[in-house]
Design an enzyme around this catalytic site. Structure first.
Site, PDB file in Angstrom:
ATOM      1  N   ALA A 164       0.843  -1.199   0.000  1.00  0.00           N
ATOM      2  CA  ALA A 164       0.000   0.000   0.000  1.00  0.00           C
ATOM      3  C   ALA A 164       0.874   1.243   0.000  1.00  0.00           C
ATOM      4  O   ALA A 164       1.922   1.277   0.647  1.00  0.00           O
ATOM      5  CB  ALA A 164      -0.914   0.000   1.221  1.00  0.00           C
ATOM      6  N   LYS A 165       0.420   2.260  -0.722  1.00  0.00           N
ATOM      7  CA  LYS A 165       1.185   3.511  -0.829  1.00  0.00           C
ATOM      8  C   LYS A 165       0.590   4.499   0.177  1.00  0.00           C
ATOM      9  O   LYS A 165      -0.257   5.330  -0.152  1.00  0.00           O
ATOM     10  CB  LYS A 165       1.115   4.032  -2.261  1.00  0.00           C
ATOM     11  CG  LYS A 165       2.260   4.947  -2.651  1.00  0.00           C
ATOM     12  CD  LYS A 165       2.263   5.153  -4.170  1.00  0.00           C
ATOM     13  CE  LYS A 165       3.253   6.209  -4.612  1.00  0.00           C
ATOM     14  NZ  LYS A 165       4.649   5.815  -4.391  1.00  0.00           N
ATOM     15  N   ILE A 166       1.028   4.375   1.426  1.00  0.00           N
ATOM     16  CA  ILE A 166       0.481   5.125   2.543  1.00  0.00           C
ATOM     17  C   ILE A 166       1.371   6.326   2.844  1.00  0.00           C
ATOM     18  O   ILE A 166       2.603   6.203   2.922  1.00  0.00           O
ATOM     19  CB  ILE A 166       0.371   4.218   3.789  1.00  0.00           C
ATOM     20  CG1 ILE A 166      -0.556   3.023   3.484  1.00  0.00           C
ATOM     21  CG2 ILE A 166      -0.122   4.999   4.996  1.00  0.00           C
ATOM     22  CD1 ILE A 166      -0.532   1.937   4.548  1.00  0.00           C
TER      23      ILE A 166
END
Length: 319
Positions: A164-166
């Protein structure tokens, strides 16, 4: 802040750049709970085109699901009672924000973020979606950069969801990148918790030995869309063998070349890592081949890969 473009898409409306504001008690601002994508649009013979837009939007939705932000992102389920946006809605809004800003080449930043709430649990907080686009050139300015192996370790894969690109993940990247630059380097290289090479602060990495490419295993890295593209292109178009493996820092001296890949960085040679000189101030021959092939594809010069392009103009879309 300098005005970067005329409009930003915010929750379904095209808002003037200077009017796109959030509250100071925004949850994602305080806790890093947003998710985002980095996407590029390139000028092509048939008009501006966005590279792998659908793949980026799919990952945005997956990241949002990880952070429990589904309340305004409904996938492609048109029967849902949710009044949010599906993947095709976000893709369409991305193309329209490029048109509204009269851009031919640009960087695109979709962001999903929580509204005003203090306290770690964002449950019940409004979810917002925005898309910005502005002209942004080469991320790293040198043909071949000098890289420092960071004293900061990449986030442990059991500390978060690495696919995930958090937003919060990038505090780790900022620490590594700023430290490297403070020591006279152009960029950082992070190791994972096992001491293996992981990735740059915002880039995946490849090494070259003869006709083989080596890249770190998945697990402690964000498995980038550009990374996947390069693996496919290297094998299919250039006949290179690609191996994903654990790579120790002491192995660096055995390689001929190294390069970063990513949406912002595109393909950029690494000339030196710590005191190990690879290709110096110039890119190596394999890196050059890969970079030229990649740039040709994103600029629409390779018809076999038009499937990866989403054209901005309606005329182009009808072709």
């Amino acid at each position: 802040m300098q005005k970067l473009s005329d409009y930003i898409w915010l929750n379904g409306e095209f808002v003037p750049f200077e009017d796109s504001k959030i509250h100071i008690l925004n949850h994602s601002l305080h806790y890093g709970s947003g998710v985002f994508e980095g996407i590029r649009c390139y000028e092509a013979p048939d008009g501006p085109a966005v590279f792998r837009l659908d793949d980026h939007v799919k990952r945005l939705f997956k990241s949002a699901a990880v952070m429990r932000m589904d309340s305004r992102l409904r996938g492609n389920d048109k029967s849902s009672e949710n009044d949010g946006w599906g993947e095709k809605d976000i893709e369409g809004a991305t193309l329209e924000i490029i048109r509204r800003n009269n851009l031919t080449e640009c960087y695109i930043r979709p962001l999903v973020f929580f509204g005003e709430k203090m306290g770690l649990d964002p449950k019940g907080t409004e979810v917002n979606v925005m898309i910005a686009a502005w002209p942004w050139g080469k991320y790293l300015q040198k043909e071949a950069v000098k890289v420092k192996i960071s004293d900061f370790t990449r986030i442990h894969p059991k500390s978060s969801v690495m696919t995930a690109k958090i937003s919060g993940h990038y505090a780790n990247s900022i620490l590594a990148s700023t430290d490297a630059k403070n020591h006279g380097y152009d960029e950082a290289l992070l190791l994972d918790y096992k001491g293996n090479i992981a990735e740059g602060p915002g880039e995946n990495i490849f090494f070259v030995k003869g006709n083989q490419l080596f890249t770190p295993n998945k697990g402690s890295i964000l498995p980038g869309i550009t990374r996947a593209s390069i693996i496919e292109l290297a094998q299919r178009e250039l006949g290179l063998r690609v191996k994903e493996k654990d790579i120790k820092p002491e192995e660096i001296k055995e390689f001929d070349e190294a390069f970063f890949v990513g949406t912002a960085v595109e393909v950029n040679a690494i000339g030196q890592i710590n005191n190990i000189r690879l290709t110096g101030e110039k890119e190596g021959p394999i890196t050059k081949q890969i970079r030229e092939l990649y740039l040709g594809i994103v600029h629409g010069k390779e018809k076999n890969y038009e499937k990866w392009l989403s054209f901005v103009s309606e005329k182009s879309l009808q072709k």
